[in-house]
Design a protein around this motif. Structure first.
Motif, mmCIF file in Angstrom:
data_model
loop_
_atom_site.group_PDB
_atom_site.id
_atom_site.type_symbol
_atom_site.label_atom_id
_atom_site.label_comp_id
_atom_site.label_asym_id
_atom_site.label_seq_id
_atom_site.Cartn_x
_atom_site.Cartn_y
_atom_site.Cartn_z
ATOM 1 N N ILE A 71 0.881 -1.171 0.000
ATOM 2 C CA ILE A 71 0.000 0.000 0.000
ATOM 3 C C ILE A 71 0.915 1.215 0.000
ATOM 4 O O ILE A 71 2.040 1.150 0.482
ATOM 5 C CB ILE A 71 -0.975 0.065 1.215
ATOM 6 C CG1 ILE A 71 -0.241 -0.141 2.529
ATOM 7 C CG2 ILE A 71 -2.110 -0.911 1.058
ATOM 8 C CD1 ILE A 71 -1.135 0.143 3.727
ATOM 9 N N GLY A 72 0.412 2.306 -0.541
ATOM 10 C CA GLY A 72 1.247 3.504 -0.578
ATOM 11 C C GLY A 72 2.064 3.602 -1.852
ATOM 12 O O GLY A 72 2.777 4.577 -2.047
ATOM 13 N N GLY A 73 1.982 2.591 -2.706
ATOM 14 C CA GLY A 73 2.632 2.685 -4.012
ATOM 15 C C GLY A 73 4.122 2.438 -3.991
ATOM 16 O O GLY A 73 4.731 2.256 -5.036
ATOM 17 N N GLN A 74 4.760 2.441 -2.808
ATOM 18 C CA GLN A 74 6.206 2.230 -2.771
ATOM 19 C C GLN A 74 6.607 1.654 -1.418
ATOM 20 O O GLN A 74 5.978 1.934 -0.405
ATOM 21 C CB GLN A 74 6.961 3.532 -3.027
ATOM 22 C CG GLN A 74 6.530 4.684 -2.142
ATOM 23 C CD GLN A 74 7.183 5.997 -2.544
ATOM 24 O OE1 GLN A 74 8.086 6.031 -3.358
ATOM 25 N NE2 GLN A 74 6.719 7.077 -1.956
ATOM 26 N N ALA A 75 7.642 0.869 -1.427
ATOM 27 C CA ALA A 75 8.166 0.278 -0.190
ATOM 28 C C ALA A 75 9.551 -0.275 -0.513
ATOM 29 O O ALA A 75 10.089 -0.017 -1.602
ATOM 30 C CB ALA A 75 7.233 -0.823 0.324
ATOM 31 N N ALA A 76 10.128 -0.990 0.424
ATOM 32 C CA ALA A 76 11.484 -1.506 0.187
ATOM 33 C C ALA A 76 11.717 -2.797 0.960
ATOM 34 O O ALA A 76 11.111 -3.027 2.010
ATOM 35 C CB ALA A 76 12.525 -0.465 0.590
ATOM 36 N N LEU A 77 12.600 -3.598 0.404
ATOM 37 C CA LEU A 77 13.183 -4.736 1.108
ATOM 38 C C LEU A 77 14.681 -4.431 1.208
ATOM 39 O O LEU A 77 15.142 -3.384 0.737
ATOM 40 C CB LEU A 77 12.972 -6.034 0.326
ATOM 41 C CG LEU A 77 11.548 -6.445 -0.040
ATOM 42 C CD1 LEU A 77 11.586 -7.758 -0.816
ATOM 43 C CD2 LEU A 77 10.689 -6.609 1.202
ATOM 44 N N TYR A 78 15.430 -5.334 1.792
ATOM 45 C CA TYR A 78 16.886 -5.171 1.832
ATOM 46 C C TYR A 78 17.526 -6.424 1.255
ATOM 47 O O TYR A 78 16.983 -7.521 1.373
ATOM 48 C CB TYR A 78 17.369 -4.946 3.266
ATOM 49 C CG TYR A 78 16.921 -3.592 3.793
ATOM 50 C CD1 TYR A 78 17.733 -2.469 3.645
ATOM 51 C CD2 TYR A 78 15.671 -3.431 4.382
ATOM 52 C CE1 TYR A 78 17.310 -1.218 4.087
ATOM 53 C CE2 TYR A 78 15.238 -2.191 4.820
ATOM 54 C CZ TYR A 78 16.058 -1.087 4.673
ATOM 55 O OH TYR A 78 15.646 0.150 5.092
ATOM 56 N N ILE A 79 18.698 -6.245 0.648
ATOM 57 C CA ILE A 79 19.467 -7.392 0.169
ATOM 58 C C ILE A 79 20.703 -7.492 1.046
ATOM 59 O O ILE A 79 21.402 -6.489 1.262
ATOM 60 C CB ILE A 79 19.877 -7.205 -1.296
ATOM 61 C CG1 ILE A 79 18.617 -7.107 -2.133
ATOM 62 C CG2 ILE A 79 20.737 -8.370 -1.771
ATOM 63 C CD1 ILE A 79 18.877 -6.666 -3.526
ATOM 64 N N LYS A 80 20.936 -8.678 1.555
ATOM 65 C CA LYS A 80 22.064 -8.871 2.463
ATOM 66 C C LYS A 80 23.043 -9.855 1.846
ATOM 67 O O LYS A 80 22.666 -10.960 1.437
ATOM 68 C CB LYS A 80 21.524 -9.408 3.787
ATOM 69 C CG LYS A 80 22.577 -9.619 4.831
ATOM 70 C CD LYS A 80 21.903 -9.951 6.145
ATOM 71 C CE LYS A 80 22.928 -10.331 7.179
ATOM 72 N NZ LYS A 80 22.314 -10.778 8.402
ATOM 73 N N ALA A 81 24.308 -9.453 1.789
ATOM 74 C CA ALA A 81 25.337 -10.292 1.168
ATOM 75 C C ALA A 81 25.631 -11.528 2.007
ATOM 76 O O ALA A 81 25.517 -11.491 3.226
ATOM 77 C CB ALA A 81 26.618 -9.476 1.008
ATOM 78 N N HIS A 82 26.023 -12.612 1.332
ATOM 79 C CA HIS A 82 26.631 -13.745 2.015
ATOM 80 C C HIS A 82 28.148 -13.539 1.970
ATOM 81 O O HIS A 82 28.609 -12.423 1.758
ATOM 82 C CB HIS A 82 26.272 -15.052 1.303
ATOM 83 C CG HIS A 82 24.826 -15.422 1.428
ATOM 84 N ND1 HIS A 82 24.262 -16.486 0.774
ATOM 85 C CD2 HIS A 82 23.813 -14.864 2.146
ATOM 86 C CE1 HIS A 82 22.977 -16.582 1.073
ATOM 87 N NE2 HIS A 82 22.678 -15.596 1.900
ATOM 88 N N HIS A 83 28.869 -14.640 2.080
ATOM 89 C CA HIS A 83 30.329 -14.512 2.048
ATOM 90 C C HIS A 83 30.913 -14.797 0.664
ATOM 91 O O HIS A 83 32.121 -14.790 0.487
ATOM 92 C CB HIS A 83 30.955 -15.459 3.079
ATOM 93 C CG HIS A 83 30.721 -15.002 4.492
ATOM 94 N ND1 HIS A 83 29.591 -15.318 5.199
ATOM 95 C CD2 HIS A 83 31.464 -14.210 5.300
ATOM 96 C CE1 HIS A 83 29.648 -14.760 6.391
ATOM 97 N NE2 HIS A 83 30.766 -14.079 6.484
ATOM 98 N N GLN A 84 30.031 -15.086 -0.304
ATOM 99 C CA GLN A 84 30.513 -15.427 -1.645
ATOM 100 C C GLN A 84 30.396 -14.243 -2.585
ATOM 101 O O GLN A 84 29.320 -13.654 -2.685
ATOM 102 C CB GLN A 84 29.644 -16.544 -2.248
ATOM 103 C CG GLN A 84 29.751 -17.875 -1.563
ATOM 104 C CD GLN A 84 31.198 -18.314 -1.453
ATOM 105 O OE1 GLN A 84 31.962 -18.224 -2.418
ATOM 106 N NE2 GLN A 84 31.584 -18.748 -0.260
ATOM 107 N N PRO A 85 31.466 -13.915 -3.327
ATOM 108 C CA PRO A 85 31.329 -12.901 -4.379
ATOM 109 C C PRO A 85 30.466 -13.446 -5.522
ATOM 110 O O PRO A 85 30.334 -14.659 -5.654
ATOM 111 C CB PRO A 85 32.760 -12.672 -4.863
ATOM 112 C CG PRO A 85 33.649 -13.353 -3.892
ATOM 113 C CD PRO A 85 32.846 -14.393 -3.182
ATOM 114 N N GLY A 86 29.911 -12.587 -6.311
ATOM 115 C CA GLY A 86 29.109 -13.032 -7.459
ATOM 116 C C GLY A 86 28.022 -12.025 -7.783
ATOM 117 O O GLY A 86 27.917 -10.982 -7.154
#
Ligand code: GAL
Length: 746
Positions: free
Chosen positions: A698-713
């Motif tokens: 609701i509200g037309g916009q929101a966010a999640l977060y992306i959290k890194a592991h220990h692997q590059p890529g």
């Protein structure tokens, strides 16, 4: 020599109090900073973080030369002392190493250290913390109601610190007379004194060049280093926050025993009897917002990147020149960024309206001491808050907090935030929360407004447009009043971001919708009022406060149209017809640098029940020339699902995070606040998606977060919404060592 090793990796966590020898199966593997519980973005039940948890870290240790150190084995030579430095553990904890109790700490906002030199053993060591995240009445801020949540866990960084048995305990860098004849004085405290010690201090500029140095014998456990005048020192200011480092070395028999470097800036900050705040002799009107450290999902456990981003948002998206760390010591990463970008800070002690017994007060005093010793070298900090926010008068207690603050830092003034006039004025600045929806002037001077608006006008990003405008214009009104009164040094509004709270506050879903941005740090219209107060030479701002509908307001239509802009003129075009050019409302807000535009006469173009309704097109002008434009579609049907991350890269340290913003927009990219749709996400790669998936938007916009592991890529995120084309975003996770290299190059 002194060495810091980040100790965030390879922890174990159990959401219960376990014996020190509990089996590994009972734990999950985690990286710090860590919240003891992940929550939805609203409806946070504070009962759910209130438990005692067990954090454990097994690590290998060997006494051997540093050269033989490896990533898996920590080492020290025979003589080093070894400490664990915790930046913050909520709310209290007991620390054990190898089955032995080492210490207890109470208070969730202040850092603390634990010496482990004599408890470390060759080979495997087991460090265990029992972390008590219950809202204990004996620990600030608790004892009564509190309008924010504290959450739980080891929610900030931990370092291992190796130092010589004789070392520098702390430094206090003071810059004096910076405008006329800049000088530098540094008080150094050693943990121990012996004859034959000397100190060497070097001032290093941002390019790494040495600009001054000094040496002297040490006669006592404390020593003062005084530099001659430094005529070429560049000042630290809001516009040009030039930072230097002072590298202090402790020397014995021509060998350095310890070196401690701290950043500082040459600046002079003072609230004066005329009511003004002066930085380097120049009056600056303070215009700012309060910040809570609350994030959606992760509570307070935000890694460095997110902490630093909050400072950037306050400075660059909200054009604030000051922030108040309501109502506690905040993350060093946040304050580091304030130093770097020139954002002034009013930092205050922990608490909310309540003062407890002697033991409670002792914790508060200890936190005050830690706060000042931790942060007094920071140029951004211009005022210490030495009173529990909005507590009643308590001359005995606040006499002590004031005296302590002045002893620890004679260079800064104190404030004590109260919400009533006529209270005992023990501090240097009358800091006052004014919820009169106007401005009340106390007889005491100097005077800084430290809160206004807030609960007087809770506003959700999906509220109808009159409410969103009302919130923005209340902030405009108060800043206009404060800027027009020379007796006021400035005003800090309540608040920057919506935050999670207890049941006695908030909108029933345990959120206080008081922010000019929501909890995701996405703007309400009040955010554009702040943004538009900056000079157009920095950023041109043009934002119409309208959903551009026929019938969202009482009575329908869009009259008057409010626009936030720092331009001189705005042209309104509806369909193909230019309605005219308009100027900012200086008649209503004469003291704002850039008043909102309040444009009447639009009934003919957008009225309830009218058959023709066209797109809105705004063009803003500076010196007669068009400099920006905005389009808003009259067809409010969802056209696009947008998705982006704030950072294109994360470091593979298991903790780094970036925000993933998604929004449903019209054909011109304006979010549609009433597009209530379910968004579903898929993530490909080595990372976690933190937040609700699927997300009922609701509200037309929101966010999640992306959290890194220990692997590059590479990490790819795809988002889907019924009826709209799917979309994707990508980011790179790079190895922590490459990342370090990049950071140094910058
Ligand atoms: C103040 C208080 C803040 C917040 C605000 C809401 O009284 O100091 O922490 O609760 O009200 O408007």
């Amino acid at each position: 020599m002194r060495k810091y090793i980040l100790f965030n990796d390879n922890w174990q966590f159990a959401a219960q109090k376990l014996n020190l020898d509990a089996s590994d199966d009972l734990f999950e593997s985690i990286t710090l900073p860590h919240p003891n519980k992940i929550f939805p973005h609203h409806n946070v039940d504070n009962e759910e973080y209130q438990f005692i948890s067990t954090y454990r870290k097994k690590f290998f240790w060997r006494k051997q030369p540093e050269s033989e150190a490896s990533a898996k084995i920590y080492t020290s030579d025979d003589s080093s002392l070894v400490f664990l430095d915790f930046d913050g553990v909520m709310l209290a904890c007991t620390v054990y190493l190898n089955g032995r109790f080492l210490s207890e700490h109470v208070g969730g906002y202040a850092p603390f250290s634990v010496e482990i030199t004599n408890t470390l053993q060759e080979g495997e060591n087991i460090l265990t913390l029992h972390v008590d995240s219950r809202e204990r009445k004996d620990v600030p801020p608790y004892g009564h109601l509190v309008d924010y949540l504290t959450f739980g866990g080891i929610y900030r960084d931990v370092h291992l610190r190796l130092v010589n048995p004789i070392h520098i305990e702390n430094t206090f860098i003071q810059t004096l007379d910076v405008v006329e004849n800049p000088r530098l004085v540094c008080d150094v405290r050693l943990n121990h004194f012996k004859r034959g010690l000397s100190l060497e201090a070097i001032v290093i500029d941002a390019m790494g060049s040495e600009i001054a140095s000094i040496q002297r014998q040490v006669e006592h456990q404390t020593a003062r280093l005084e530099f001659e005048a430094l005529p070429d020192a560049a000042l630290w200011s809001i516009e040009r926050p030039t930072l230097y480092s002072l590298k202090v070395s402790l020397i014995y028999n021509n060998k350095p025993l310890d070196t401690l470097s701290s950043r500082f800036g040459f600046r002079q900050a003072e609230f004066c009897p005329d009511g003004g705040f002066y930085l380097n002799g120049e009056r600056i009107n303070l215009l700012g917002l309060n910040r809570h450290q609350t994030y959606p999902y992760i509570g307070a456990a935000a890694p460095a990147r997110l902490q630093r981003q909050d400072a950037d948002i306050l400075k660059y998206e909200l054009a604030c020149n000051i922030v108040r760390t309501s109502h506690y010591l905040q993350s060093p990463h946040f304050l580091d960024r304030c130093d770097e970008i020139g954002l002034l800070v009013f930092e205050e002690i922990t608490g909310w309206q309540h003062v407890g017994d002697e033991k409670w007060q002792a914790i508060c005093l200890a936190e005050l001491e830690t706060m000042i010793e931790r942060d007094r070298n920071r140029p951004s900090i211009v005022l210490w808050g030495v009173r529990v926010n909005e507590s009643g008068d308590n001359d005995d207690f606040y006499g002590r907090t004031n005296t302590l603050a002045h002893q620890l830092d004679p260079t800064r003034q104190t404030g004590g935030v109260r919400d009533f006039l006529g209270s005992s004025f023990l501090e240097d600045v009358y800091t006052h929360n004014d919820f009169s929806n106007g401005v009340r002037i106390p007889t005491e001077q100097p005077h800084l407004i430290t809160e206004f608006a807030g609960h007087m006008l809770p506003t959700k990003i999906w509220d109808h447009e009159e409410r969103l405008i009302e919130q923005a214009l209340l902030h405009a009104k108060i800043h206009n009043l404060q800027l027009g009164d020379e007796k006021i040094a400035g005003a800090i509004g309540w608040c920057a971001f919506d935050y999670a709270t207890h049941i006695e506050f908030g909108s029933g879903d345990r959120i206080c919708y008081h922010g000019v941005m929501d909890i995701f740090r996405l703007p309400k219209w009040a955010a554009y009022l702040y943004q538009s107060q900056q000079s157009p030479s920095k950023k041109i701002v043009l934002h119409a406060a309208t959903h551009w509908t026929m019938g969202d307001r009482n009575g329908g239509g869009n009259n008057p149209l409010t626009v936030f802009s720092n331009c001189e003129e705005i042209e309104i075009i509806i369909g193909k017809i230019s309605v005219g050019k308009f100027q900012p409302a200086f008649d209503i807000y004469p003291h704002l640098d850039h008043p909102p535009f309040i444009i009447g006469g639009l009934d003919a173009y957008s009225a309830w029940g009218q058959s023709e309704f066209y797109d809105l097109h705004l063009i803003s002008y500076l010196q007669g020339k068009p400099v920006s434009e905005q389009w808003i579609s009259s067809n409010r049907l969802p056209k696009r699902l947008e998705l982006f991350t704030d950072s294109g890269q994360l470091q593979a340290d298991g903790a780094d995070m970036t925000r993933l913003v998604f929004r449903i927009t019209d054909k011109f990219g304006n979010p549609l606040p009433y597009a209530t749709k379910v968004v579903t996400f898929e993530l490909e790669g080595d990372a976690d998606l933190i937040g609700e998936n699927p997300f009922p938007l609701i509200g037309g916009q929101a966010a999640l977060y992306i959290k890194a592991h220990h692997q590059p890529g590479t990490v790819i995120i795809r988002a889907h919404v019924p009826g709209l084309p799917s979309t994707s975003a990508a980011l790179e996770i790079i190895s922590a060592s490459d990342f370090e290299g990049q950071r140094q190059e910058r």
